[in-house]
Design an enzyme around this catalytic site. Structure first.
Site, short mmCIF file in Angstrom:
data_model
loop_
_atom_site.label_atom_id
_atom_site.label_comp_id
_atom_site.label_asym_id
_atom_site.label_seq_id
_atom_site.Cartn_x
_atom_site.Cartn_y
_atom_site.Cartn_z
N GLY A 89 61.91 41.19 21.40
CA GLY A 89 63.16 40.33 21.18
C GLY A 89 63.47 39.40 21.45
N GLY A 123 64.95 41.63 24.87
CA GLY A 123 64.59 42.47 24.99
C GLY A 123 63.67 43.06 24.19
N VAL A 124 62.95 44.10 24.16
CA VAL A 124 61.77 45.04 23.73
C VAL A 124 62.31 46.75 24.01
CG1 VAL A 124 59.27 45.68 24.53
CG2 VAL A 124 59.67 44.03 25.33
N LYS A 148 65.67 50.60 24.67
CA LYS A 148 65.60 49.00 25.05
C LYS A 148 65.37 48.70 26.16
CE LYS A 148 68.22 45.39 23.19
NZ LYS A 148 69.00 44.73 22.77
N ASP A 182 74.30 37.14 14.35
CA ASP A 182 72.84 36.66 13.81
C ASP A 182 72.61 38.46 12.52
OD1 ASP A 182 70.30 36.31 13.69
OD2 ASP A 182 70.03 37.11 15.97
#
Length: 454
Positions: free
Chosen positions: A76, A79-80, A96, A193
């Site tokens: 994103g 982050g991953v 995360k 979101d």
């Protein structure tokens, strides 16, 4: 770069072997990993479970065969996310990685807010932090690692798959989305979101709202301007598209309405190439809004609407989304997709709509953790849709003036969170996945606005 264990230990002390999982206890901490089991019988989940083909591979909980490797499962803007094994109990969890946290003050404040929210949440339909990895000494502190529950897929993947979605599926998904949203809004939090990709799902149809990178506390002072760089365009409320400088929780309800229609029709409801086209598609369906519904719009957006031809509403087309678009479904959908945010239904009121009665019953009969079964029958909770016990407090943000100040506060916050909890974990630089892990990163940070967020 990922830190190589806690700052109080040498990197070489972290792992006795060359391999091992991506996360591990610090030196001297050993944990027994149980073989686990498949669990006992019980009431079959309803509606029918989603097929495993839509889901992430499951952890081999019986101790046989090759262990599942640690691997990335999501990327994103902020982050991953990796699927890893918690060495303390052998369970698969989501890790995360929040890289480059302390580049600027805006980034610091946003990450600190998200971290505090993840630790604040206590709700079955909202993803929360299970643990935070032990930070290094503050001089080496650049990244944050949060452990959450590992979910199998997300609602976007379900919608675009060939998996049939019955009315039961749609009702139980929508019920859980609104149940989680009611909790967030009661805490004063706007998600900002909501979209199918941010709704995590397991094969038993349990759903959790995730990704709070854009979330913030609702601004009650209407004179305070808020950022318009929120919500993925297809799910963006008309007041944001029209340049409103202030908005409230109704923006999340609009997003849920778009998702509801997408569940019914298996396609995006308003799929445009630009914000202006997005607004045009909305008015094609809802008709030209009255001036009172555009009270907060910027002059240019209002002029765009008024100089175009007058459009009558065409809400009857919603019945053509699918055979599941019943009168009750379309009635609730229309209450969510009202142009005027002041008239849009709230999460609390939406949960009371007759359309969701079956979803509530199915969820609390065999899916929730708040009700339980005894020999004489089912014991139901007194509150099916609980609210937060208190509002999320963001007053601390006003005093944050420097990157180093925030860095110290975040470091202290993580350390305090670990007090009295399970033994700490840190990154294992000797794991097979370590090199790939340190190279995995979020979308390019230059694409993330450095302007002050509100």
């Amino acid at each position: 770069m990922a830190f190589q264990g806690p700052g109080r230990s040498l990197p070489g002390q972290l792992c006795a072997g060359v391999f091992g999982g991506l996360i591990q206890p610090p030196l001297g901490q050993k944990f027994y990993c149980p073989n686990g089991g498949s669990g006992g019988g019980g009431v079959p989940a309803v509606p029918s479970p989603l097929p495993q083909a839509l889901s992430a591979p499951q952890c081999n909980g019986d101790g046989r065969g090759e262990p599942e490797p640690d691997r990335p499962i999501g990327y994103g803007a902020f982050g991953v996310v990796w699927s890893v094994t918690d060495p303390r109990d052998g369970k698969r969890v989501a890790l995360k990685k929040m890289p480059n946290v302390f580049q600027n003050l805006v980034s610091c404040k946003r990450v600190f807010r998200e971290l505090k929210m993840l630790c604040f949440f206590k709700h079955d339909n909202v993803l929360s932090a299970l643990d935070i990895l032990q930070p290094p000494q503050i001089d080496c502190f650049e990244e944050i690692y949060v452990i959450t529950e590992l979910m199998q897929t997300d609602l976007h993947k379900v919608i675009v798959s060939p998996q049939p979605l019955s009315s039961d599926h749609i009702k139980v998904f929508l019920y859980q989305i609104l149940r989680g949203l009611k909790y967030l809004h009661s805490a004063g939090i706007l998600h900002r979101d909501i979209k199918p990709g941010n709704l995590l799902v397991n094969s038993n149809c349990v759903l959790k709202i995730c990704d709070f990178g854009l979330a913030r506390v609702e601004e009650l002072d209407e004179s305070q301007h808020m950022t318009q760089e929120v919500v993925t365009q297809y799910y963006r409320a008309p007041e944001i598209l029209m340049g409103s400088r202030h908005y409230r929780s109704a923006i999340d309800i609009w997003s849920v309405g778009c998702i509801f229609a997408e569940l019914l029709g298996r396609r995006i409801l308003f799929q445009a190439q630009s914000p202006i086209q997005q607004l045009d598609l909305i008015t094609d369906l809802l008709g030209t809004p009255p001036l009172t519904a555009m009270r907060s719009a910027c002059e240019g957006a209002r002029a765009h609407i008024l100089r175009g031809p007058h459009k009558p509403p065409s809400l009857s087309v919603l019945y053509m989304l699918s055979g599941e678009a019943t009168h009750e479904a379309v009635h609730l959908l229309c209450r969510m997709l009202l142009f005027d945010p002041l008239k849009r239904i709230s999460a609390k009121d939406a949960l009371a709509h007759p359309y969701l009665e079956e979803g509530r019953l199915r969820y609390h009969t065999c899916m929730c953790h708040c009700c339980y079964s005894v020999s004489s029958g089912r014991v139901y909770t007194a509150d099916f849709e609980p609210t937060a016990t208190n509002r999320f407090d963001d007053s601390y943000e006003k005093s944050l003036t420097s990157v180093w100040q925030v860095k110290e506060l975040v470091h202290r916050f993580i350390t305090d969170q670990q007090q009295g909890k399970r033994p700490p974990l840190c990154i294992n630089p000797h794991s097979a996945a370590f090199k790939t892990f340190i190279r995995s990163t979020a979308w390019h940070s230059s694409k993330v606005s450095k302007k002050e967020e509100r």
